[in-house]
Design an enzyme around this catalytic site. Structure first.
Site, mmCIF file in Angstrom:
data_model
loop_
_atom_site.group_PDB
_atom_site.id
_atom_site.type_symbol
_atom_site.label_atom_id
_atom_site.label_comp_id
_atom_site.label_asym_id
_atom_site.label_seq_id
_atom_site.Cartn_x
_atom_site.Cartn_y
_atom_site.Cartn_z
ATOM 1 C CD1 TRP A 146 0.188 -12.034 -11.455
ATOM 2 C CD2 TRP A 146 -0.020 -10.572 -9.775
ATOM 3 N NE1 TRP A 146 0.882 -12.532 -10.387
ATOM 4 C CE2 TRP A 146 0.774 -11.653 -9.336
ATOM 5 C CE3 TRP A 146 -0.298 -9.549 -8.886
ATOM 6 C CZ2 TRP A 146 1.302 -11.736 -8.043
ATOM 7 C CZ3 TRP A 146 0.219 -9.625 -7.596
ATOM 8 C CH2 TRP A 146 1.011 -10.702 -7.203
ATOM 9 C CD GLN A 162 7.567 5.189 6.262
ATOM 10 O OE1 GLN A 162 6.873 4.255 6.596
ATOM 11 N NE2 GLN A 162 8.231 5.906 7.146
ATOM 12 C CG PHE A 163 10.956 11.239 6.295
ATOM 13 C CD1 PHE A 163 12.312 11.120 6.530
ATOM 14 C CD2 PHE A 163 10.089 11.200 7.374
ATOM 15 C CE1 PHE A 163 12.807 10.966 7.823
ATOM 16 C CE2 PHE A 163 10.565 11.052 8.669
ATOM 17 C CZ PHE A 163 11.926 10.933 8.900
ATOM 18 C CB THR A 164 12.054 6.264 6.522
ATOM 19 O OG1 THR A 164 10.800 5.585 6.430
ATOM 20 C CG2 THR A 164 12.070 7.099 7.787
#
Length: 236
Positions: A146, A162-164
């Site tokens: 990280w 990605q509208f879902t």
């Protein structure tokens, strides 16, 4: 002492005073000074109006750290949805976009999003530290996770609409996508998002799927590492 059907009173000098009134007067005054209770109501501070709920709709980016990723666009008229895309009888995909080491980012645009949401999500996506610093000469720092971002390592990014990601599954069994932006407006914002990504970060390293198309996405997740970024609480 005089007696009647409603109260019991006595004569004190020339004035009469009700025994019940005198006895319960302090309690009555205390009760009157209290605010009336509202039984069965939730305090206003904990209630969320429909308008406030609409304001909580946010842009979302689901980031997956990958060794490689690709997206292919199906022929919607010729594709047999009962068979897997790799089946020999399936037609060749219309186009394929691929990346090597980097990130595959699924982007969901809500009905309330603005260009400010685009700026925030794009900046966070490119700067979030999901990789170790493998090129550092210091062995301790080299193994530390990280520490590096897409921008630091000049890695590729594959964006997929990605509208879902905005699905609401609180009622019933069928997901609702009412929080998502309409296709026409969402495509305009999606195109603006990609334009800004290419202008400000990396022209050749930004790849994308086809908006609104049926796609097959292949991901070799590294880790696996998957994080969700949203624009609800825009910070630094």
């Amino acid at each position: 002492m005089e007696c009647c059907c409603s109260t019991v009173s006595w004569t004190l000098g020339t004035s009469k005073r009700s025994w019940t009134t005198t006895l319960f007067a302090p309690y009555r005054q205390k009760a009157q000074s209290r605010k009336p209770l509202k039984i069965g109501r939730i305090p206003h501070t904990s209630r969320t109006s429909k308008r406030e709920q609409q304001k909580q709709i946010i842009m979302r980016a689901l980031i997956q750290r990958v060794h490689s990723g690709s997206v292919s666009v199906r022929h919607s008229e010729l594709h047999n949805h009962a068979l897997p895309p790799s089946h020999p009888s399936q037609p060749e995909p219309q186009s394929i976009k691929t990346i090597g080491k980097g990130a595959v980012v699924f982007l969901g645009i809500s009905s309330e999003d603005t260009l400010a949401d685009c700026d925030y999500v794009l900046r966070k996506t490119m700067s979030v530290r999901l990789w170790p610093d493998n090129n550092n000469d210091d062995a301790e720092r080299r193994n530390k996770q990280w520490t590096k971002s897409l921008l630091d390592l000049n890695l590729d990014v594959l964006f997929v609409s990605q509208f879902t990601l905005l699905a609401e599954c609180t009622k019933g069994k069928k997901p609702s996508f009412s929080r998502a932006m309409t296709p026409k407006e969402a495509k305009e914002m999606y195109d603006e998002f990609l334009k800004k990504a290419r202008e400000e970060y990396k022209e050749n390293g930004i790849k994308e799927g086809q908006f609104g198309a049926m796609m097959d996405v292949h991901i070799e997740n590294d880790g696996p590492v998957t994080v969700l970024i949203d624009s609800q609480n825009k910070g630094g």
